[in-house]
Design an enzyme around this catalytic site. Structure first.
Site, PDB file in Angstrom:
ATOM      1  N   HIS A   1      -2.350  -2.658  -5.136  1.00 18.01           N
ATOM      2  CA  HIS A   1      -1.591  -4.093  -5.668  1.00 18.01           C
ATOM      3  C   HIS A   1      -2.713  -5.162  -5.310  1.00 18.01           C
ATOM      4  O   HIS A   1      -3.844  -4.798  -5.141  1.00 18.01           O
ATOM      5  CB  HIS A   1      -0.667  -4.102  -4.467  1.00 18.01           C
ATOM      6  CG  HIS A   1      -1.154  -3.914  -3.054  1.00 18.01           C
ATOM      7  ND1 HIS A   1      -1.840  -4.981  -2.580  1.00 18.01           N
ATOM      8  CD2 HIS A   1      -1.102  -2.831  -2.121  1.00 18.01           C
ATOM      9  CE1 HIS A   1      -2.294  -4.565  -1.312  1.00 18.01           C
ATOM     10  NE2 HIS A   1      -2.178  -3.430  -0.956  1.00 18.01           N
TER      11      HIS A   1
ATOM     12  N   SER B   1       0.810  -1.178   0.063  1.00 19.00           N
ATOM     13  CA  SER B   1       0.016   0.100  -0.010  1.00 19.00           C
ATOM     14  C   SER B   1       0.912   1.229  -0.016  1.00 19.00           C
ATOM     15  O   SER B   1       0.506   2.277  -0.573  1.00 19.00           O
ATOM     16  CB  SER B   1      -1.041   0.122   1.080  1.00 19.00           C
ATOM     17  OG  SER B   1      -2.096  -0.914   1.136  1.00 19.00           O
TER      18      SER B   1
ATOM     19  N   LYS C   1      -0.554  -0.976  14.449  1.00 20.22           N
ATOM     20  CA  LYS C   1      -0.602   0.677  14.177  1.00 20.22           C
ATOM     21  C   LYS C   1      -2.058   1.468  14.351  1.00 20.22           C
ATOM     22  O   LYS C   1      -1.891   2.424  13.866  1.00 20.22           O
ATOM     23  CB  LYS C   1      -0.340   0.696  12.731  1.00 20.22           C
ATOM     24  CG  LYS C   1      -1.375   0.241  11.503  1.00 20.22           C
ATOM     25  CD  LYS C   1      -0.943   0.719  10.199  1.00 20.22           C
ATOM     26  CE  LYS C   1      -2.127   0.286   9.124  1.00 20.22           C
ATOM     27  NZ  LYS C   1      -1.644   0.486   7.903  1.00 20.22           N
TER      28      LYS C   1
ATOM     29  N   LYS D   1      -6.654   2.649   5.975  1.00 20.29           N
ATOM     30  CA  LYS D   1      -5.853   3.298   4.743  1.00 20.29           C
ATOM     31  C   LYS D   1      -5.848   4.987   4.766  1.00 20.29           C
ATOM     32  O   LYS D   1      -5.664   5.485   3.591  1.00 20.29           O
ATOM     33  CB  LYS D   1      -6.668   2.800   3.620  1.00 20.29           C
ATOM     34  CG  LYS D   1      -6.515   1.092   3.653  1.00 20.29           C
ATOM     35  CD  LYS D   1      -5.094   0.544   3.330  1.00 20.29           C
ATOM     36  CE  LYS D   1      -5.363  -0.931   3.493  1.00 20.29           C
ATOM     37  NZ  LYS D   1      -3.766  -1.416   3.364  1.00 20.29           N
TER      38      LYS D   1
HETATM   39  O1  LIG Z   1       0.588  -3.759   7.155  1.00 19.47           O
HETATM   40  C1  LIG Z   1      -0.114  -4.604   6.653  1.00 19.47           C
HETATM   41  O2  LIG Z   1      -1.276  -4.597   6.863  1.00 19.47           O
HETATM   42  C2  LIG Z   1       0.500  -5.614   5.701  1.00 19.47           C
HETATM   43  O3  LIG Z   1       1.568  -5.942   6.182  1.00 19.47           O
HETATM   44  C3  LIG Z   1       0.861  -4.827   4.469  1.00 19.47           C
HETATM   45  O4  LIG Z   1      -0.370  -4.294   3.831  1.00 19.47           O
HETATM   46  P1  LIG Z   1      -0.561  -2.917   3.201  1.00 19.47           P
HETATM   47  O5  LIG Z   1       0.788  -2.549   2.354  1.00 19.47           O
HETATM   48  O6  LIG Z   1      -1.756  -3.094   2.111  1.00 19.47           O
HETATM   49  O7  LIG Z   1      -0.518  -1.784   4.376  1.00 19.47           O
HETATM   50 MN   LIG Z   2      -2.823  -1.597  -0.229  1.00 17.03          MN
HETATM   51 MN   LIG Z   3      -2.330  -4.988   2.472  1.00 22.37          MN
END
Ligand SMILES: O=C(O)[C@H](O)COP(=O)(O)O
Ligand SMILES: [Mn+2]
Ligand SMILES: [Mn+2]
Length: 511
Positions: free
Chosen positions: A438, A68, A197, A329
């Site tokens: 992705h 992401s 996170k 996100k």
């Molecule tokens: O951190 C996460 O959730 C995955 O390891 C990576 O997912 P993302 O790149 O879509 O955040």
């Molecule tokens: Mn993503």
């Molecule tokens: Mn992801």
């Protein structure tokens, strides 16, 4: 006289469907199994192509799955950007990492004072947050500087790689340490605790007190550590290996984080630093790549410049954008699309949709999509908003659970939401560019190292659909090139807005 321009410039919507990858129908392709009439019609009826979103096309090492961060950074930058994992590998290949002066000084000081070095990071080859093979270079440097005690505080994955592979990666860590002549695994904990996170500090605390104070379940082997839970590698409980004596962080020790991605390790790094300071321990910290921690941690590898992207071009053109996503996100449609720049520019509004209560993606694959969709529809109807930038998180976030049935439901909920957003765009005379950042849900199983096929919630190297619903004068629909990359998104958005690509952009308008 040339034919009238079929595509009219105007206001629009950039809709990132996180984890929306393209692959042939298969029994592990949740997108193909799901009932998605809107997405099926969108791809069939409107100008579309497949865009590269992994490997060298976006600034990752060849063959590396997309993620992401780089996905949204390249969508915003309009050019591939050397990602932190690529820059680390280059520093290893050139020898620059092993001879880094900051690293050398820290190791020299630690060896001379006969203190310990603590290496903390995710132990897998998922290459989203870390790569276990990077440990070898750091351990070789520790050996070269004759650091006497080197403890590895291993974080198990199960999310970027097939689940129940933690033990095999820990075995690889032991091999790497033996090859380097330094290091031993001292503690083990799942990434669910160490790499939260969402601000759940209770989870982070498990990792902090494990590494700092040795607070965890004793185990005499990594096998016992990993076997201590049936929740999978992501949730291995805080475990202290009895084979490693005195592995807690002591005053004067050094800590080196070897995740190259910041967003899920920074909460732990910040809390560990605070805990050590509050308990009177002076500890020097380094990170393999740059972190967005509150307290600055010197980094061995610096970030590539990502300026001159969409955010700068929108500001220069006096265009207004609204950024909308739910928490998982939100940073992606703001900080990462803006090139890891936290500046909130004039004309930029941020709408973060926060979860009501603790997320349970399998039980609630729709997450908060209804509220995200409402916010996107509202923004689309605003005449003072030139560009709505939205991310629908479900396909990726639920995909990461590895639960096929839940991911099918997430795809179907997303399909319904896209239908509502397309209708709002039609009603408000807006074009739409829909794209994945992705792949994920199109491949929900993977062969593990032992040959068995297991549930897989990680990303893929598949191309992603890129569809444009243009404003046209009704003469003819444009045709998009057969192939594209995520670097073409920003130039195409600017073209749809009636502007030229930014001078820093190497991507091209697709119509
Ligand atoms: O951190 C996460 O959730 C995955 O390891 C990576 O997912 P993302 O790149 O879509 O955040
Ligand atoms: Mn993503
Ligand atoms: Mn992801």
């Amino acid at each position: 006289m040339s034919a009238p321009e079929p595509v009219l410039a105007g206001r629009g919507v950039l809709l990132v469907l996180d984890g929306w990858g393209a692959a042939p129908a298969a029994e592990d392709n949740a997108l193909a199994l799901a009932h998605t009439p809107v997405l099926d019609d969108l791809v069939a009826r409107f100008p579309s192509t497949l865009a590269e979103a992994s490997g060298g096309a976006v600034g990752l090492l060849p063959g590396t799955v997309g993620n992401s961060e780089i996905g949204h950074m390249v969508i915003g930058a309009g050019r591939p950007l050397p990602y932190d994992s690529l820059l680390v590998q280059q520093a290893i290949d050139t020898g620059a990492l092993r001879t880094d002066p900051q690293l050398g000084a820290l190791l020299e000081k630690t060896a001379t004072a006969e203190r310990a070095l603590h290496l903390i990071g995710l132990c897998s080859d998922g290459q989203i947050h870390a790569h276990v093979e990077h440990l070898g270079e750091l351990l070789a440097a520790a050996h070269a500087h004759q650091v006497g005690r080197v403890f590895i505080h291993a974080i198990t994955d199960g999310r970027d790689v097939a689940d129940h592979t933690g033990e095999s990666y820990l075995a690889r860590v032991t091999e790497i340490a033996a090859e380097a002549g330094a290091g031993q695994i001292a503690t083990v904990i799942g990434r669910g605790y160490a790499m939260d996170k969402a601000g759940d500090l209770d989870l982070t605390e498990h990792a902090v007190t494990l590494v700092a104070d040795g607070r965890g379940t004793p185990a005499d082997s990594v096998h016992a550590a990993v076997a201590a839970t049936d929740r999978g590698d992501e949730w291995v409980p805080a475990t202290v290996l009895t084979t490693a004596e005195g592995a807690s962080v002591a005053d004067g020790d050094a800590v080196l984080f070897f995740n190259f991605r910041s967003d899920r390790i920074q909460q732990f790094a910040d809390r560990l630093g605070e805990h050590l300071a509050h308990t009177g321990r002076s500890v020097e910290m380094l990170s393999l790549a740059q972190y967005d921690t509150r307290a600055a941690i010197p980094a061995l590898v610096k970030r590539a410049d990502a300026s001159g992207g969409l955010a700068d071009e929108l500001t220069a053109a006096g265009l207004r954008s609204v950024r909308i996503a739910e928490t998982e996100k939100f940073e992606h449609v703001t900080y990462y699309v803006n090139g890891r720049d936290a500046t909130v520019r004039d004309g930029e509004e941020h709408v973060r949709i926060t979860a009501d209560g603790k997320a349970d993606y399998v039980a609630r694959p729709q997450m908060n999509l209804d509220r995200v969709t409402t916010a996107v529809v509202e923004a689309a109807h605003r005449k003072d908003v030139d560009l709505v930038v939205a991310n629908l998180a479900n396909i990726d976030v639920v995909g990461h659970t590895g639960d096929l049935a839940a991911t099918v439901l997430a795809c179907e909920a997303t399909d319904t939401a896209v239908g509502q957003i397309l209708q709002a765009a039609r009603d408000s005379h807006r074009w739409v560019l829909a794209v994945g950042d992705h792949g994920n849900a199109e491949q929900m199983t993977k062969q593990a190292p032992d040959g068995t096929v297991r549930p897989y919630g990680g990303h893929t190297t598949n191309r992603v659909p890129l569809v444009v619903v243009p404003l046209t004068n009704g003469t003819s629909e444009p045709v998009l090139p057969e192939s594209a990359t995520l670097a073409d998104v920003a130039p195409t958005l600017l073209r749809l807005l009636g502007h030229k690509p930014g001078s820093a952009m190497t991507g091209r308008p697709l119509l």
